[in-house]
Design an enzyme around this catalytic site. Structure first.
Site, short mmCIF file in Angstrom:
data_model
loop_
_atom_site.label_atom_id
_atom_site.label_comp_id
_atom_site.label_asym_id
_atom_site.label_seq_id
_atom_site.Cartn_x
_atom_site.Cartn_y
_atom_site.Cartn_z
N GLY A 193 16.45 40.18 16.16
CA GLY A 193 15.23 40.93 16.47
C GLY A 193 14.91 40.94 17.95
O GLY A 193 13.80 40.61 18.37
N ALA A 194 15.91 41.37 18.75
CA ALA A 194 15.72 41.37 20.21
C ALA A 194 15.31 42.73 20.75
O ALA A 194 15.20 42.91 21.95
CB ALA A 194 17.00 40.89 20.89
N THR A 195 15.09 43.70 19.87
CA THR A 195 14.76 45.05 20.35
C THR A 195 13.29 45.17 20.76
O THR A 195 12.90 46.20 21.32
CB THR A 195 15.04 46.10 19.26
OG1 THR A 195 14.32 45.73 18.08
CG2 THR A 195 16.52 46.20 18.95
N ASP A 211 21.35 45.49 10.05
CA ASP A 211 20.11 45.25 9.31
C ASP A 211 20.24 43.88 8.67
O ASP A 211 21.14 43.64 7.85
CB ASP A 211 19.93 46.35 8.25
CG ASP A 211 18.57 46.23 7.55
OD1 ASP A 211 18.07 45.11 7.37
OD2 ASP A 211 18.03 47.29 7.18
N ASN A 215 14.42 35.03 14.71
CA ASN A 215 13.13 35.63 15.08
C ASN A 215 12.81 36.90 14.29
O ASN A 215 11.65 37.16 14.00
CB ASN A 215 13.18 35.94 16.59
CG ASN A 215 12.12 36.94 17.01
OD1 ASN A 215 10.94 36.60 17.11
ND2 ASN A 215 12.52 38.19 17.23
N TYR A 231 3.30 37.94 2.96
CA TYR A 231 3.74 37.59 4.32
C TYR A 231 3.60 36.07 4.52
O TYR A 231 4.53 35.41 4.99
CB TYR A 231 2.94 38.35 5.38
CG TYR A 231 3.33 37.95 6.78
CD1 TYR A 231 4.57 38.30 7.30
CD2 TYR A 231 2.49 37.17 7.58
CE1 TYR A 231 4.96 37.90 8.58
CE2 TYR A 231 2.86 36.77 8.85
CZ TYR A 231 4.09 37.14 9.35
OH TYR A 231 4.49 36.74 10.62
N PRO A 241 3.73 31.01 16.20
CA PRO A 241 2.76 31.73 17.03
C PRO A 241 1.57 32.20 16.20
O PRO A 241 1.69 32.46 15.00
CB PRO A 241 3.54 32.96 17.53
CG PRO A 241 4.97 32.75 17.12
CD PRO A 241 4.93 31.82 15.95
N GLY A 242 0.44 32.32 16.88
CA GLY A 242 -0.69 33.05 16.32
C GLY A 242 -0.57 34.51 16.73
O GLY A 242 0.51 34.97 17.12
N GLU A 245 4.97 44.88 18.48
CA GLU A 245 5.00 45.99 17.51
C GLU A 245 4.60 45.51 16.11
O GLU A 245 4.58 46.27 15.15
CB GLU A 245 6.41 46.60 17.46
CG GLU A 245 6.79 47.33 18.74
CD GLU A 245 8.19 47.94 18.69
OE1 GLU A 245 8.80 47.98 17.61
OE2 GLU A 245 8.66 48.37 19.74
P1 NDP Z 1 8.11 43.09 16.62
O1 NDP Z 1 7.84 44.05 15.53
O2 NDP Z 1 7.74 43.47 18.00
O3 NDP Z 1 9.65 42.64 16.58
C1 NDP Z 1 10.32 42.39 15.38
C2 NDP Z 1 11.80 42.35 15.62
O4 NDP Z 1 12.45 42.06 14.38
C3 NDP Z 1 12.35 43.66 16.14
O5 NDP Z 1 13.28 43.41 17.16
C4 NDP Z 1 13.04 44.25 14.92
O6 NDP Z 1 14.18 45.00 15.33
C5 NDP Z 1 13.49 42.99 14.18
N1 NDP Z 1 13.69 43.29 12.77
C6 NDP Z 1 12.75 43.60 11.84
N2 NDP Z 1 13.32 43.89 10.67
C7 NDP Z 1 14.67 43.78 10.86
C8 NDP Z 1 15.79 43.99 10.03
N3 NDP Z 1 15.68 44.36 8.75
N4 NDP Z 1 17.03 43.79 10.55
C9 NDP Z 1 17.17 43.40 11.85
N5 NDP Z 1 16.14 43.18 12.68
C10 NDP Z 1 14.89 43.39 12.20
O7 NDP Z 1 7.32 41.78 16.18
P2 NDP Z 1 7.23 40.31 16.83
O8 NDP Z 1 8.03 40.19 18.03
O9 NDP Z 1 5.80 39.99 16.91
O10 NDP Z 1 7.83 39.46 15.64
C11 NDP Z 1 8.89 38.53 15.81
C12 NDP Z 1 8.70 37.39 14.85
O11 NDP Z 1 7.50 36.72 15.17
C13 NDP Z 1 8.58 37.77 13.38
O12 NDP Z 1 9.29 36.84 12.60
C14 NDP Z 1 7.08 37.66 13.11
O13 NDP Z 1 6.82 37.38 11.75
C15 NDP Z 1 6.74 36.50 13.99
N6 NDP Z 1 5.34 36.36 14.36
C16 NDP Z 1 4.69 37.36 15.01
C17 NDP Z 1 3.37 37.19 15.36
C18 NDP Z 1 2.58 38.27 16.02
O14 NDP Z 1 1.33 38.22 15.95
N7 NDP Z 1 3.21 39.23 16.69
C19 NDP Z 1 2.66 35.94 15.08
C20 NDP Z 1 3.45 34.98 14.37
C21 NDP Z 1 4.74 35.18 14.04
P3 NDP Z 1 14.60 46.45 14.74
O15 NDP Z 1 13.34 47.12 14.27
O16 NDP Z 1 15.24 47.12 15.89
O17 NDP Z 1 15.55 46.11 13.66
C1 8X3 Z 2 1.74 36.93 12.41
C2 8X3 Z 2 0.34 36.66 12.74
O1 8X3 Z 2 -2.01 36.38 11.83
O2 8X3 Z 2 -0.74 38.23 10.96
O3 8X3 Z 2 2.41 35.87 11.84
O4 8X3 Z 2 -0.22 36.01 10.31
S1 8X3 Z 2 -0.69 36.84 11.40
#
Ligand code: NDP
Ligand code: 8X3
Length: 253
Positions: free
Chosen positions: A9-11, A60, A87, A153, A183-184, A189
């Site tokens: 998930g580095a995009t 995926d 991630n 979730y 993280p909170g 995205e």
């Molecule tokens: P983003 O939506 O910005 O990033 C999510 C990343 O996950 C993207 O790079 C996406 O890449 C990748 N991803 C999602 N589904 C797939 C799939 N089926 N196959 C491959 N890659 C996938 O969100 P965050 O950076 O916020 O989220 C990262 C992590 O942090 C997650 O696990 C999320 O649950 C967790 N998190 C986020 C919080 C927040 O408030 N933002 C708080 C707590 C935890 P692509 O779409 O290109 O496949």
């Molecule tokens: C992502 C943050 O508050 O939607 O884990 O659970 S929250």
């Protein structure tokens, strides 16, 4: 020889910010995600900025064959992975359980639990063979405290918590570190994905307080890899100052 980090998930968001900070600290990167053009753009930007190498793997995470094929394709010299960052993840929907959609539930379970397992299943043998390694799983404040509408979730993030704990036990004999970062709310995205592209609804998540950004979290992900070899930071929770846990926010700003 430079160290190597494998990031799912580095995009976007936390994965992307973490790729940048590890590149800054002279790691070579294996970056993964579904959106090929974003992966390629990030790779180019990082190669142009830092004097390191980047390998992109486009798959995926829900597709176990695709995960296996992609990881099998890694050239030998890239298999000396030091850090696996699990991630990739998402929330889909914010409905109460009685109104939830099974497709949304499956998407979260398949990505956040099964996807993490598929990748770990392929990478852990490299870590064991190399007699080194650090697995960092991205959990959430939702790994600890549930909230209304968070049902599935939260369940997936509780599962990540259970997996981090058991990975740490199972891998003890191999001296592989396992850290979970929780993280909170961070403005990435994440909410746009949760609300299926409805940006107005997504933006409402962050009204009244200053949320974190991905760049606020990435330095801590790097930090846990820098401590002396005989120590492991097992878990770290990071929130905006305005957030106490999944349910308590100071939204007075
Ligand atoms: P983003 O939506 O910005 O990033 C999510 C990343 O996950 C993207 O790079 C996406 O890449 C990748 N991803 C999602 N589904 C797939 C799939 N089926 N196959 C491959 N890659 C996938 O969100 P965050 O950076 O916020 O989220 C990262 C992590 O942090 C997650 O696990 C999320 O649950 C967790 N998190 C986020 C919080 C927040 O408030 N933002 C708080 C707590 C935890 P692509 O779409 O290109 O496949
Ligand atoms: C992502 C943050 O508050 O939607 O884990 O659970 S929250």
């Amino acid at each position: 020889m430079r160290k190597i980090i494998f990031i799912t998930g580095a995009t976007s968001g936390i994965g992307k910010a973490t790729a940048e900070i590890f590149a800054y600290h002279n790691y070579d990167l294996i970056i993964t995600g579904r959106r090929r053009e974003k992966l390629e753009a990030l790779a180019k930007e990082i190669i142009d900025t830092y004097n390191i190498e980047v390998l992109t793997l486009n798959f995926d995470i829900r597709d176990k064959k695709a995960v296996k094929t992609a990881i099998e394709s890694i050239p030998e010299k890239w298999k000396s992975i030091d850090v696996l960052l699990n991630n990739a993840g998402l929330a889909v929907g914010f409905d109460k359980i009685q109104d939830g959609l099974i497709d949304d539930w499956e998407s979260m379970i398949d990505t956040n639990i099964k996807g993490l397992l598929y990748v770990s299943h392929e990478i852990i043998p490299f870590l064991i063979k190399n007699k080194k390694g650090h697995i960092i799983n991205i959990g959430s404040t939702a790994s600890k405290v549930v909230y209304q509408g968070g049902n599935v979730y939260c369940a997936t993030k509780f599962a990540v918590d259970a997996l981090s704990q058991t990975m740490r036990i199972d891998l003890l004999e191999h001296k592989i570190r396992v850290t979970q970062i929780n993280p909170g709310a961070a403005e990435t995205e994440f909410s746009t994905v949760r609300f299926k592209g409805n940006k107005d609804q997504a933006d409402k998540t962050y009204i009244g307080y200053k949320p974190m950004t991905a760049k606020d979290i990435a330095p801590s992900i790097y930090y846990v890899t820098t401590i002396p070899e005989h120590i492991c930071i097992n878990e770290l929770e990071i929130t905006a100052l305005a957030q106490a846990n999944s349910n308590y926010f100071n939204k007075s700003n």
